[in-house]
Enzyme design. Structure first.
Site, short mmCIF file in Angstrom:
data_model
loop_
_atom_site.label_atom_id
_atom_site.label_comp_id
_atom_site.label_asym_id
_atom_site.label_seq_id
_atom_site.Cartn_x
_atom_site.Cartn_y
_atom_site.Cartn_z
N HIS A 162 3.89 -2.20 3.11
CA HIS A 162 3.97 -0.86 2.53
C HIS A 162 5.31 -0.70 1.83
O HIS A 162 6.36 -0.93 2.46
CB HIS A 162 3.80 0.21 3.61
CG HIS A 162 2.50 0.13 4.34
ND1 HIS A 162 2.29 -0.74 5.39
CD2 HIS A 162 1.33 0.79 4.15
CE1 HIS A 162 1.05 -0.61 5.83
NE2 HIS A 162 0.45 0.32 5.10
N ASP A 176 0.83 -1.21 0.00
CA ASP A 176 0.00 0.00 0.00
C ASP A 176 0.86 1.26 0.00
O ASP A 176 2.03 1.25 0.39
CB ASP A 176 -0.89 0.04 1.25
CG ASP A 176 -2.03 -0.96 1.19
OD1 ASP A 176 -2.06 -1.78 0.25
OD2 ASP A 176 -2.87 -0.93 2.11
#
Length: 239
Positions: free
Chosen positions: A206, A64
């Site tokens: 991430h 993400d």
């Protein structure tokens, strides 16, 4: 910035992944040197339900908040070396800032999903504002890659079911939250991930941190040694 003429949300049927009410935390928070003292529950994805879609022991690495100008290319190089497909949920503002990295993600065959334009909590917005955040990000991605997005990961794991009649995107949550944004302790990230990974796992990470790249470098052989096959997230939730 968001274009005033962004495409309207289109009417379409949508099958929504359920979640248990837990919330992820944005990757903009400060990172400490050690891991958190307590774990958070992770929302379900469609692929985590009891009726598994395939007998293969699959795992999807998902990232993400990118693209990041430094760490996403490093991660892409690693994934290419290891022949591992992954899924990247991109922020519209970062798509505009680093278009060449978006093109690299697509060119290497990874799946790209939508993570809104500004990393906003969908349930805090009107449906019109939420549609604008999502539609503009999809438009930017399609302009760069030639392909539209089919999947959206709502920041913080909160989803507005009222959007289901207005967006032709499938929301995707996760089964394993690595909490990699909270720590630079690679050992802790790896241990947490391996402890929680199961069949059809969707792992949330991430691509904004060097520690995440280092953790992925260690996780790939460990997960393979446990018999996992790496797939993009669509293979988990739709097959």
């Amino acid at each position: 910035m968001l274009a005033a003429g962004a495409a309207l949300c289109v009417a379409a049927g949508l099958w929504t992944a359920e979640r248990d009410g837990s919330r992820a935390v944005p990757a903009t928070a400060d990172k400490g040197k050690s891991g958190p003292s307590s774990e958070e529950g992770a929302p379900e994805t469609a692929g985590s339900r009891g009726n598994a879609f395939a007998s293969a022991k699959r795992v999807a690495l998902t990232f993400d908040d990118g693209p990041h100008p430094v760490y996403t290319p490093k991660l892409l190089e690693l994934l290419e070396q290891e022949q591992v497909p992954a899924t990247f949920f991109l922020l519209g503002q970062n798509v505009e800032a680093y278009p060449e990295v978006v093109e690299e993600i697509a060119g290497k065959g990874h799946l790209i999903g939508n993570h809104t334009y500004h990393h906003v909590e969908i349930t805090s917005l009107s449906e019109e504002q939420a549609c604008l955040e999502i539609d503009e990000t999809s438009r930017l991605i399609e302009e760069l890659t030639g392909s539209g997005t089919e999947y959206v990961r709502p920041p913080f794991g909160t989803w507005n079911e009222g959007l289901e009649d207005r967006l032709d995107l499938i929301p995707v949550m996760w089964t394993v939250d690595t909490l990699d944004w909270t720590t630079e302790n690679v050992d802790w990230i790896v241990e947490r991930t391996m402890a929680d990974a199961g069949e059809n796992a969707v792992i949330l990470m991430h691509d904004s941190y060097e520690s995440t790249v280092r953790a992925v470098e260690r996780l790939i052989p460990l997960l393979r040694s446990e018999g996992f096959e790496f797939v993009t997230v669509d293979r988990v939730i739709m097959d």
